[in-house]
Design an enzyme around this catalytic site. Structure first.
Site, PDB file in Angstrom:
ATOM      1  N   LYS A  58       0.813  -1.226   0.000  1.00 18.07           N
ATOM      2  CA  LYS A  58       0.000   0.000   0.000  1.00 18.07           C
ATOM      3  C   LYS A  58       0.844   1.272   0.000  1.00 18.07           C
ATOM      4  CE  LYS A  58      -4.100  -2.146   1.769  1.00 18.07           C
ATOM      5  NZ  LYS A  58      -5.512  -1.890   1.886  1.00 18.07           N
TER       6      LYS A  58
ATOM      7  N   GLU B 173      -3.283   6.535   7.865  1.00 18.85           N
ATOM      8  CA  GLU B 173      -4.143   7.357   7.004  1.00 18.85           C
ATOM      9  C   GLU B 173      -5.069   8.176   7.887  1.00 18.85           C
ATOM     10  OE1 GLU B 173      -6.439   5.081   4.155  1.00 18.85           O
ATOM     11  OE2 GLU B 173      -4.628   4.399   3.126  1.00 18.85           O
TER      12      GLU B 173
ATOM     13  N   HIS C  76     -15.620  -3.232   7.182  1.00 16.61           N
ATOM     14  CA  HIS C  76     -14.830  -2.841   6.015  1.00 16.61           C
ATOM     15  C   HIS C  76     -14.902  -3.845   4.875  1.00 16.61           C
ATOM     16  CE1 HIS C  76     -13.459   0.325   8.556  1.00 16.61           C
ATOM     17  NE2 HIS C  76     -12.759  -0.467   9.345  1.00 16.61           N
TER      18      HIS C  76
ATOM     19  N   ARG D 213      -6.803  -7.861  -9.928  1.00 17.19           N
ATOM     20  CA  ARG D 213      -7.469  -9.138 -10.245  1.00 17.19           C
ATOM     21  C   ARG D 213      -8.918  -8.842 -10.611  1.00 17.19           C
ATOM     22  NH1 ARG D 213     -10.635  -8.813  -5.749  1.00 17.19           N
ATOM     23  NH2 ARG D 213      -9.606  -8.052  -3.887  1.00 17.19           N
TER      24      ARG D 213
HETATM   25  P1  ADP Z   1      -8.381  -3.783   2.487  1.00 17.07           P
HETATM   26  O1  ADP Z   1      -7.299  -3.776   1.456  1.00 17.07           O
HETATM   27  O2  ADP Z   1      -7.965  -4.416   3.780  1.00 17.07           O
HETATM   28  O3  ADP Z   1      -9.705  -4.288   1.969  1.00 17.07           O
HETATM   29  P2  ADP Z   1      -8.983  -0.998   1.957  1.00 17.07           P
HETATM   30  O4  ADP Z   1      -7.880  -0.026   2.020  1.00 17.07           O
HETATM   31  O5  ADP Z   1      -9.405  -1.452   0.585  1.00 17.07           O
HETATM   32  O6  ADP Z   1      -8.629  -2.252   2.868  1.00 17.07           O
HETATM   33  O7  ADP Z   1     -10.269  -0.411   2.707  1.00 17.07           O
HETATM   34  C1  ADP Z   1     -11.431  -1.177   2.923  1.00 17.07           C
HETATM   35  C2  ADP Z   1     -12.537  -0.307   3.498  1.00 17.07           C
HETATM   36  O8  ADP Z   1     -12.109   0.274   4.746  1.00 17.07           O
HETATM   37  C3  ADP Z   1     -12.940   0.890   2.659  1.00 17.07           C
HETATM   38  O9  ADP Z   1     -13.895   0.566   1.671  1.00 17.07           O
HETATM   39  C4  ADP Z   1     -13.503   1.841   3.699  1.00 17.07           C
HETATM   40  O10 ADP Z   1     -14.806   1.475   4.079  1.00 17.07           O
HETATM   41  C5  ADP Z   1     -12.593   1.604   4.875  1.00 17.07           C
HETATM   42  N1  ADP Z   1     -11.453   2.552   4.859  1.00 17.07           N
HETATM   43  C6  ADP Z   1     -10.208   2.311   4.399  1.00 17.07           C
HETATM   44  N2  ADP Z   1      -9.416   3.387   4.546  1.00 17.07           N
HETATM   45  C7  ADP Z   1     -10.169   4.352   5.106  1.00 17.07           C
HETATM   46  C8  ADP Z   1      -9.940   5.705   5.525  1.00 17.07           C
HETATM   47  N3  ADP Z   1      -8.740   6.273   5.410  1.00 17.07           N
HETATM   48  N4  ADP Z   1     -10.971   6.397   6.060  1.00 17.07           N
HETATM   49  C9  ADP Z   1     -12.189   5.821   6.212  1.00 17.07           C
HETATM   50  N5  ADP Z   1     -12.473   4.558   5.863  1.00 17.07           N
HETATM   51  C10 ADP Z   1     -11.488   3.822   5.313  1.00 17.07           C
END
Ligand code: ADP
Length: 499
Positions: A116, A200, A235, A292
């Site tokens: 990331k 973040e 999430h 993917r």
């Molecule tokens: P993963 O790779 O573990 O699935 P992601 O980065 O894709 O994690 O995030 C998954 C979900 O988590 C997002 O769709 C959102 O709902 C929440 N999320 C991730 N980062 C943030 C953020 N900085 N602020 C608020 N919600 C977040």
């Protein structure tokens, strides 16, 4: 074109890829573990190879066994589906080194986007806006404290190699900071063998909006518009739709342009998804790239008429995209509901066992991508997704109405599913009027408790009691589990503790 493709996956996505192969006149070859001997994907493939014991590490995650199966069955290529080895750059390299074609991106693109922080740095270089936060993993408690102070609470700690919501922790204030850091690191180490964590800003009430992109080996890139996936639990997505009811033409133009820039930045080939968070002012931020095919790809297929898996296979075989950007148009609206074997009334406890009654739905504008049928055993070893229900409508309301009808028609007995929860969401004014965000379900569960409140909804009760009337001895009238499935659940809990 390939003659034979090995599908390194199971369940509904294996079935989806088997179908795409057959539609193209290609012979699919399935693989299966002990637990999947009688699975639908094995029965549909026509040719299937046993690759080992039930735990994923002994079968679906084993490079050698999968590639050996592909060689033994004279396959030209391997489709990884999603999950398992789909985003493992070492696997892609191994497949290529063994003289086979991986149906997906190059190993280097996956390596770059799988981390990331390296993905965030690449986006900065390419002028794609990222969620505010750090560019590198946190090295010390002191550094973490000063970063948290400068960003402002709440913050989100995220595993650099993360995925599936693991290694992610929201920190509301300084008192939780160091303990959350420790926990996030140890979760990350356990799940990804990489304890690095970065920070973040935790955006309040964002929308999750993502763009499907696709690129061939001849330098042609296209996007297939956006999907919205804001109905989530912990999430993880539950209901997805395309197009997003939040995106207007201006945002669509900006976000799809950014997505293509992100894909070009890592020399991406094949299908991929750029995920963004969008705030109330419609400002968007790059979240990550999934290298993917995604669970929710069917909603894009239904609004564009493009078979994404077919394109993936054609691209891997060296063909050009079968359409140009100008030819892709949005037609109507589509919704997907993920049916999980888990109990929304009871803290989402996973449910395992044999399906003793199964009635599927159908009709105009309905697509069901299912990995199960009557008599299927749902094993404890894998992701609990059973099927995806996808509807299409001339507009969003029609797609929602149709989905309500379909979810009421489907009957699955022998397992507890999340269908009642999905139906509940589809009936909420906030969902219908697009007044929801990624926090919506979490907040509902926080306000109301663990899920028993769902049973107070009359429409939900009606649905559950209908299913129960089919189940006789399988599920007792107050929606308790059968003794069989409670034994399975306690075995699962034991396994989890041992992991
Ligand atoms: P993963 O790779 O573990 O699935 P992601 O980065 O894709 O994690 O995030 C998954 C979900 O988590 C997002 O769709 C959102 O709902 C929440 N999320 C991730 N980062 C943030 C953020 N900085 N602020 C608020 N919600 C977040």
């Amino acid at each position: 074109m390939f003659r034979k493709i090995l599908i390194a996956n199971r369940g509904e996505i294996a079935v989806r890829i088997i179908r795409a192969c057959k539609d193209l006149g290609i012979q699919p070859v399935a693989v299966y573990s002990d637990a999947d001997q009688n699975s639908l994907h094995v029965r549909l493939a026509g040719e299937a190879i046993h690759i080992g014991a039930s735990p994923s590490k002994d079968s679906y995650l084993n490079f050698e066994k999968i590639v050996d199966a592909a060689k033994k069955s004279n396959c030209d290529a391997i489709h990884p589906g999603y999950g398992f080895l789909s985003e493992n750059p070492d696997f892609i390299k191994y497949v290529n080194d063994c003289g086979l074609i991986f149906i997906g991106p190059e190993s280097e693109s996956v390596r770059l986007m799988g981390n990331k922080t390296s993905a965030r740095n690449l986006m900065i270089k390419n002028m794609v806006p990222i969620v505010p936060g750090t560019k590198d993993p946190i090295q010390s408690n002191e550094e973490l404290k000063s970063i948290a102070d400068s960003i402002g609470y709440p913050i989100l700690l995220k595993a650099t190699s993360g995925g599936g919501g693991k290694g992610m922790r929201v920190v509301q204030n300084e008192s939780e900071l160091l303990s959350s850091f420790e926990m996030a690191q140890s979760e990350a180490e356990k799940a990804f063998k990489d304890k690095n964590v970065y920070v973040e800003k935790y955006l309040s009430n964002p929308k999750h909006i993502e763009v499907q992109i696709i690129a061939d080996k001849h330098g042609n890139y296209a996007h297939l518009f956006e999907r919205e996936c804001s109905i989530q639990r912990r999430h993880q997505k539950i209901i997805e739709e395309a197009p997003s009811p939040t995106v207007d033409e201006e945002l669509r133009m900006k976000i799809t342009t950014a997505a293509i820039a992100a894909a070009k930045a890592c020399n991406y080939v094949n299908a991929g998804t750029i995920e963004f968070l969008v705030d109330k002012d419609k400002i968007f931020y790059f979240l990550e790239m999934n290298t993917r095919v995604q669970v929710e790809h069917p909603v894009t297929e239904l609004i564009t008429g493009i078979d994404i898996v077919r394109e993936q296979i054609r691209i891997a075989a060296g063909e050009r995209l079968s359409f140009s950007q100008d030819e892709v148009k949005i037609r109507g609206a589509s919704l997907e509901v993920r049916i999980y074997a888990e109990d929304p009334f009871n803290n989402f406890l996973p449910s395992f066992g044999k399906i003793s009654h199964y009635r599927i739905s159908g009709g105009f504008g309905v697509r069901i991508d299912s990995g199960i049928d009557l008599g299927s055993e749902v094993p404890i070893y894998y992701d609990p997704i059973l099927a995806k229900v996808v509807t299409w409508g001339n507009d969003r309301n029609e797609a929602i109405n149709r989905m309500r009808r379909v979810l009421r028609e489907i009957q699955i007995v022998g397992l507890v599913t999340n269908i009642p929860l999905c139906l509940w969401v589809l009936n909420q004014p906030e969902f219908i009027e697009n007044k929801f965000d990624t926090q919506y379900l979490t907040n509902k569960f926080k306000e109301n408790g663990e899920g028993h409140w769902l049973q107070k909804d009359e429409k939900i009760l009606e649905l559950v009691s209908k299913t129960i009337s089919f189940s006789h001895s399988k599920i007792s009238s107050n929606h308790k589990r059968t003794s069989d499935s409670s034994t399975n659940v306690s075995n699962w809990l034991k396994r989890k503790r041992n992991d």
